[in-house]
Design a protein around this motif. Structure first.
Motif, PDB file in Angstrom:
ATOM      1  N   ARG A 189       0.852  -1.192   0.000  1.00  0.00           N
ATOM      2  CA  ARG A 189       0.000   0.000   0.000  1.00  0.00           C
ATOM      3  C   ARG A 189       0.881   1.233   0.000  1.00  0.00           C
ATOM      4  O   ARG A 189       1.484   1.568   1.018  1.00  0.00           O
ATOM      5  CB  ARG A 189      -0.924   0.014   1.217  1.00  0.00           C
ATOM      6  N   ARG A 239       1.470   1.161  13.038  1.00  0.00           N
ATOM      7  CA  ARG A 239       0.658   0.109  12.420  1.00  0.00           C
ATOM      8  C   ARG A 239       0.694   0.044  10.905  1.00  0.00           C
ATOM      9  O   ARG A 239       0.104  -0.851  10.320  1.00  0.00           O
ATOM     10  CB  ARG A 239      -0.783   0.254  12.885  1.00  0.00           C
ATOM     11  N   HIS A 240       1.326   1.007  10.242  1.00  0.00           N
ATOM     12  CA  HIS A 240       1.290   1.008   8.782  1.00  0.00           C
ATOM     13  C   HIS A 240       2.614   0.622   8.155  1.00  0.00           C
ATOM     14  O   HIS A 240       3.633   1.272   8.370  1.00  0.00           O
ATOM     15  CB  HIS A 240       0.848   2.378   8.257  1.00  0.00           C
ATOM     16  N   LEU A 241       2.566  -0.425   7.361  1.00  0.00           N
ATOM     17  CA  LEU A 241       3.733  -0.887   6.627  1.00  0.00           C
ATOM     18  C   LEU A 241       3.461  -0.684   5.141  1.00  0.00           C
ATOM     19  O   LEU A 241       2.303  -0.646   4.724  1.00  0.00           O
ATOM     20  CB  LEU A 241       3.953  -2.381   6.882  1.00  0.00           C
ATOM     21  N   PHE A 258       3.051  -5.686   3.443  1.00  0.00           N
ATOM     22  CA  PHE A 258       2.593  -6.542   4.537  1.00  0.00           C
ATOM     23  C   PHE A 258       1.894  -7.763   3.956  1.00  0.00           C
ATOM     24  O   PHE A 258       1.620  -7.828   2.764  1.00  0.00           O
ATOM     25  CB  PHE A 258       1.674  -5.779   5.505  1.00  0.00           C
ATOM     26  N   GLU A 273     -15.016  -4.726  11.842  1.00  0.00           N
ATOM     27  CA  GLU A 273     -13.579  -4.776  12.087  1.00  0.00           C
ATOM     28  C   GLU A 273     -13.294  -5.173  13.532  1.00  0.00           C
ATOM     29  O   GLU A 273     -14.050  -4.823  14.437  1.00  0.00           O
ATOM     30  CB  GLU A 273     -12.940  -3.414  11.778  1.00  0.00           C
ATOM     31  N   GLU A 306      -6.446  -2.253  14.999  1.00  0.00           N
ATOM     32  CA  GLU A 306      -7.278  -3.059  14.101  1.00  0.00           C
ATOM     33  C   GLU A 306      -6.443  -4.231  13.580  1.00  0.00           C
ATOM     34  O   GLU A 306      -5.353  -4.034  13.049  1.00  0.00           O
ATOM     35  CB  GLU A 306      -7.748  -2.220  12.915  1.00  0.00           C
ATOM     36  N   VAL A 307      -6.959  -5.449  13.733  1.00  0.00           N
ATOM     37  CA  VAL A 307      -6.228  -6.599  13.205  1.00  0.00           C
ATOM     38  C   VAL A 307      -6.946  -7.290  12.057  1.00  0.00           C
ATOM     39  O   VAL A 307      -6.318  -7.909  11.199  1.00  0.00           O
ATOM     40  CB  VAL A 307      -5.901  -7.648  14.304  1.00  0.00           C
ATOM     41  N   TRP A 308      -8.274  -7.197  12.000  1.00  0.00           N
ATOM     42  CA  TRP A 308      -8.995  -8.019  11.015  1.00  0.00           C
ATOM     43  C   TRP A 308     -10.251  -7.283  10.574  1.00  0.00           C
ATOM     44  O   TRP A 308     -10.859  -6.559  11.366  1.00  0.00           O
ATOM     45  CB  TRP A 308      -9.380  -9.355  11.666  1.00  0.00           C
ATOM     46  N   ASN A 309     -10.601  -7.502   9.323  1.00  0.00           N
ATOM     47  CA  ASN A 309     -11.779  -6.857   8.755  1.00  0.00           C
ATOM     48  C   ASN A 309     -12.586  -7.887   7.970  1.00  0.00           C
ATOM     49  O   ASN A 309     -12.046  -8.546   7.086  1.00  0.00           O
ATOM     50  CB  ASN A 309     -11.294  -5.723   7.828  1.00  0.00           C
ATOM     51  N   GLY A 362      -9.803  -9.804   5.674  1.00  0.00           N
ATOM     52  CA  GLY A 362      -8.362  -9.563   5.635  1.00  0.00           C
ATOM     53  C   GLY A 362      -7.810  -9.336   7.035  1.00  0.00           C
ATOM     54  O   GLY A 362      -8.317  -8.491   7.772  1.00  0.00           O
ATOM     55  N   MET A 363      -6.810 -10.128   7.392  1.00  0.00           N
ATOM     56  CA  MET A 363      -6.155  -9.963   8.693  1.00  0.00           C
ATOM     57  C   MET A 363      -4.686  -9.622   8.453  1.00  0.00           C
ATOM     58  O   MET A 363      -4.010 -10.291   7.663  1.00  0.00           O
ATOM     59  CB  MET A 363      -6.252 -11.268   9.493  1.00  0.00           C
ATOM     60  N   GLY A 364      -4.192  -8.590   9.116  1.00  0.00           N
ATOM     61  CA  GLY A 364      -2.795  -8.205   8.936  1.00  0.00           C
ATOM     62  C   GLY A 364      -1.885  -9.118   9.745  1.00  0.00           C
ATOM     63  O   GLY A 364      -2.001  -9.191  10.967  1.00  0.00           O
ATOM     64  N   ARG A 389       0.679  -7.064  12.195  1.00  0.00           N
ATOM     65  CA  ARG A 389       0.013  -6.471  13.358  1.00  0.00           C
ATOM     66  C   ARG A 389      -0.388  -7.553  14.352  1.00  0.00           C
ATOM     67  O   ARG A 389      -0.214  -7.404  15.553  1.00  0.00           O
ATOM     68  CB  ARG A 389      -1.252  -5.738  12.905  1.00  0.00           C
TER      69      ARG A 389
HETATM   70  P1  ATP Z   1      -6.207   1.068   8.893  1.00  0.00           P
HETATM   71  O1  ATP Z   1      -7.571   1.697   9.065  1.00  0.00           O
HETATM   72  O2  ATP Z   1      -5.592   0.648  10.194  1.00  0.00           O
HETATM   73  O3  ATP Z   1      -5.299   1.855   8.021  1.00  0.00           O
HETATM   74  P2  ATP Z   1      -7.503  -0.508   6.903  1.00  0.00           P
HETATM   75  O4  ATP Z   1      -8.893  -0.460   7.455  1.00  0.00           O
HETATM   76  O5  ATP Z   1      -7.126   0.381   5.794  1.00  0.00           O
HETATM   77  O6  ATP Z   1      -6.455  -0.323   8.103  1.00  0.00           O
HETATM   78  P3  ATP Z   1      -8.108  -3.008   5.643  1.00  0.00           P
HETATM   79  O7  ATP Z   1      -8.196  -2.495   4.259  1.00  0.00           O
HETATM   80  O8  ATP Z   1      -9.363  -3.299   6.378  1.00  0.00           O
HETATM   81  O9  ATP Z   1      -7.184  -2.018   6.495  1.00  0.00           O
HETATM   82  O10 ATP Z   1      -7.134  -4.271   5.622  1.00  0.00           O
HETATM   83  C1  ATP Z   1      -7.365  -5.455   6.388  1.00  0.00           C
HETATM   84  C2  ATP Z   1      -6.278  -5.660   7.412  1.00  0.00           C
HETATM   85  O11 ATP Z   1      -4.979  -5.567   6.837  1.00  0.00           O
HETATM   86  C3  ATP Z   1      -6.295  -4.633   8.515  1.00  0.00           C
HETATM   87  O12 ATP Z   1      -7.208  -5.008   9.524  1.00  0.00           O
HETATM   88  C4  ATP Z   1      -4.860  -4.663   9.013  1.00  0.00           C
HETATM   89  O13 ATP Z   1      -4.672  -5.703   9.952  1.00  0.00           O
HETATM   90  C5  ATP Z   1      -4.066  -4.998   7.764  1.00  0.00           C
HETATM   91  N1  ATP Z   1      -3.457  -3.783   7.180  1.00  0.00           N
HETATM   92  C6  ATP Z   1      -4.048  -2.869   6.387  1.00  0.00           C
HETATM   93  N2  ATP Z   1      -3.186  -1.899   6.007  1.00  0.00           N
HETATM   94  C7  ATP Z   1      -2.001  -2.222   6.565  1.00  0.00           C
HETATM   95  C8  ATP Z   1      -0.705  -1.625   6.539  1.00  0.00           C
HETATM   96  N3  ATP Z   1      -0.443  -0.511   5.835  1.00  0.00           N
HETATM   97  N4  ATP Z   1       0.286  -2.242   7.224  1.00  0.00           N
HETATM   98  C9  ATP Z   1       0.058  -3.375   7.923  1.00  0.00           C
HETATM   99  N5  ATP Z   1      -1.130  -3.984   7.984  1.00  0.00           N
HETATM  100  C10 ATP Z   1      -2.163  -3.426   7.321  1.00  0.00           C
END
Ligand code: ATP
Ligand code: MG
Length: 650
Positions: A69, A80-82, A85, A195, A222-225, A250-252, A255
């Protein structure tokens, strides 16, 4: 303690036990989707199946997907943002829905033989409802039941209310901006999501603030959606229930493995620690020494990891000025810059990349296979960066030596202008030029001043102050502009398939066919970027287009628009598509079919070949007549052997 490898394996084992077929991770470079540069989520390569195509392995799928991303690039270094991932995901293609998806999420997270999370540390969000759709009561009910079964109350906390230590608040309804997915375009599948968040600081007792504030303060992660594709948004803007409803979760991985080990940070796990050790050796600093050092180390580690995975992908992307290659270049150069800030003064990214390859050798064997390529490309790009930088610094040196003196060197202005330093029209040194330099060479103000100091060029405090102010003004102006421009490019995930962008997609097909008519068969598409306002298109051709050629291409395209040709989509095997003369590249996975879009000529009869035929994921306009008038605004070089066109539809 659970390792990342164990977590990944457990996830796949769990969903296998629930009847899911395990599919491999797709490439990081999307096969045939012009709207995004990288695979941003596990669902992305599965879009055709979520749209109704049959998957050869059935209706229940799960995998671990490499994801990138770039929209999160500026957040890297937070907790929390990589950039790169891994996303663990499970899908129902018209099979199970909310009940099973949520129950399984809960079972996997809290089950003793699975992740064994304490349910007291788990909080969930759901869609709160708006004028289009009601609150997602079904998800609320399933969550309640899950918590009740482990003897917990699970109350719904009204939106925006402070939690104030109420331990029974477990379920947080949030608006569409947080808990609604899609549609990808104006119309199509969409629906609510739920989530799951984990409390990283249970020692603080019950939550106190509003849930949003607890997220922002990094207390809950947030770990899973779980996304429920429940509705179809139709052309009239109404939400109709879909007959076959899909689940996409999707689960990161990073994280989750971190929070399971009691860490607050997606970087504090064994998928990063060997990188910090290596960066520490190189810089003489230690991860954990200070907030600033940690942040810089995270950025360096994150960017080199992402670069290693891009270079290690089967698609063999190299650093360049377009598309994925541009992001790759940006990642490498940003890593080098932050490396310098940490005190690393030699070519080093490949050494960190070696550690990345070691970490993932068993899971992603392509890294090992492409290790030499990764190393050589990193070294090459780093060398190139320092050469460019040297050249740039010489220019600044020249500027400073000449601008304020009675007898400047002959031709110095011209020399600078040739390198893109325009507007040197006064005797003052301006922040604007420094910004120009930053834009071209990627060096932030402070580092630039430092590099100049190292070369014996110095400024007094007052000079620095004015230059800096100018610089910041320029930067703000530019950020505004690029925010708008890159929204389409870096957001990712089929973000923008509005009516206008769809028209531009179709215009791109017409233009490619027209370019091939004018220049010949060597012309191939090398990248494209579409926003609702314009089309940018790169193609292989080595000479500048003459005004006559520009006009001819415009005329040919406009002629096809005036004919109001039908745009027809067919699905066929890859070989069949190639035999039919379709343009485009597509690697067939699991023997799936590809979509071929033809413009003009009825492919089912023998009314002659169509004007254009390309393998493409779509979507496209139904007829060319809706496109309006096609106009080329600009034609320029993009990189060696590649021309770039910017065009609009009026
Ligand atoms: P956030 O709101 O924390 O930026 P997101 O809602 O954009 O996350 P989703 O698109 O729902 O993330 O992605 C599903 C899962 O993937 C998230 O619950 C998270 O665990 C993981 N994830 C999403 N973006 C990242 C990221 N940039 N780095 C690490 N893990 C991520
Ligand atoms: Mg999410």
């Amino acid at each position: 303690m659970m390792t990342a490898n164990e977590l990944r394996q457990k996830y796949l084992d769990f969903f296998k036990s629930k009847g899911h077929a395990i599919i491999p991770s797709a490439s990081l470079i999307p096969d045939n989707d012009p709207t995004v540069l990288f695979t941003t989520a596990g669902m992305h390569p599965l879009v055709p199946y979520l749209m109704g195509e049959k998957h050869p392995l059935g209706k229940r799928l799960a995998n671990s997907q490499k994801s990138i991303r770039t929209g999160d690039i500026d957040d890297v270094g937070d907790n929390r943002h990589l950039t790169f991932f891994e996303m663990l995901g499970n899908w129902s293609l018209g099979d199970y829905f909310k009940k099973e998806a949520i129950e399984w999420s809960f079972e996997f997270l809290t089950g003793k033989e699975w992740l064994g999370m304490d349910p007291q540390r788990l909080y969930v969000t759901v869609f709160m409802g708006d004028e289009n759709c009601p609150q997602d009561q079904e998800s609320i009910d399933v969550w309640k039941k899950c918590f009740n079964e482990v003897d917990m109350k699970a109350e719904v906390c009204p939106f925006g209310e402070r939690i104030s230590g109420n331990k029974d608040y477990r379920i947080f309804p949030l608006p569409a901006k947080d808990n609604w997915w899609g549609p990808a375009g104006e119309t199509g599948p969409c629906g609510p999501c739920t989530e799951m968040f984990y409390d990283t600081e249970p020692q603080k007792g019950a939550l106190e603030k509003t849930f949003d504030e607890e997220i922002d303060s990094f207390r809950v992660m947030e770990v899973w959606n779980d996304v429920f594709m429940e509705f179809n948004k139709n052309a009239a803007g109404q939400f109709e229930k879909l007959p076959a409803q899909n689940v996409d979760t999707g689960m990161g991985l990073e994280r989750t493995v971190s929070v399971l080990a009691g860490k607050k940070n997606a970087f504090d796990n064994e998928l990063f620690s060997p990188l910090f050790v290596k960066i520490g050796e190189l810089s003489g600093k230690k991860y954990g020494d200070s907030e600033e050092i940690d942040k810089n180390m995270r950025i360096v580690a994150d960017h080199i990891k992402a670069a290693t995975f891009i270079l290690g992908d089967e698609k063999a992307i190299t650093p360049s000025n377009v598309g994925q290659g541009y992001v790759l270049r940006r990642l490498i150069r940003r890593a080098v810059r932050y490396g310098k800030q940490l005190g690393i003064n030699k070519i080093f990214t490949f050494l960190v990349a070696e550690e990345v390859v070691k970490i993932y050798a068993d899971i992603y064997p392509e890294l090992k296979k492409n290790k030499e390529f990764i190393t050589s490309q990193l070294i090459k790009e780093e060398e190139k960066f320092s050469e460019t930088l040297e050249r740039g610094l010489k220019l600044i040196d020249k500027l400073i030596k000449n601008i304020n003196v009675d007898e400047p060197e002959a031709g110095w202005r011209q020399e600078l202008e040739d390198e893109g330093f325009y507007g040197i029209d006064s005797s003052e040194i301006k922040g604007k030029w420094f910004f120009n330099f930053y834009q071209t060479y990627g060096f932030p103000f402070e580092m630039l001043v430092e590099e100049l100091n190292n070369r014996g060029i110095s400024f007094d405090a007052k000079q620095i102050e004015t230059i800096k102010k100018d610089f910041q003004e320029e930067q703000e102006k530019h950020q505004e502009l690029s925010r708008t421009a890159s929204a389409g490019m870096f957001k990712g995930g089929l973000a923008d398939a509005s009516e206008e962008t769809i028209k531009y997609h179709t215009a791109a097909h017409l233009m490619l066919a027209a370019l091939r008519q004018v220049f010949g068969e060597h012309v191939a598409q090398k990248g494209s970027n579409i926003t609702p306002e314009r089309l940018r298109f790169d193609f292989s051709h080595s000479e500048k287009m003459t005004p006559e050629q520009v006009k001819r291409v415009e005329d040919i395209v406009n002629e096809q628009i005036q004919k109001d040709l039908p745009v027809v989509c067919e699905e066929m095997g890859l070989d069949e598509a190639k035999a039919a003369g379709a343009m485009g590249v597509f690697e067939s996975k699991y023997g799936e079919k590809v979509k071929v879009y033809s413009i003009g000529g009825d492919p089912s009869t023998s009314s002659g070949p169509p004007f254009s035929r390309e393998i493409c994921g779509g979507p496209h306009a139904e007829r060319t007549g809706v496109l309006g008038k096609f106009k080329i605004q600009k034609e320029e070089s993009s990189s060696s052997g590649i021309r770039r066109i910017k065009a609009i539809l009026e």
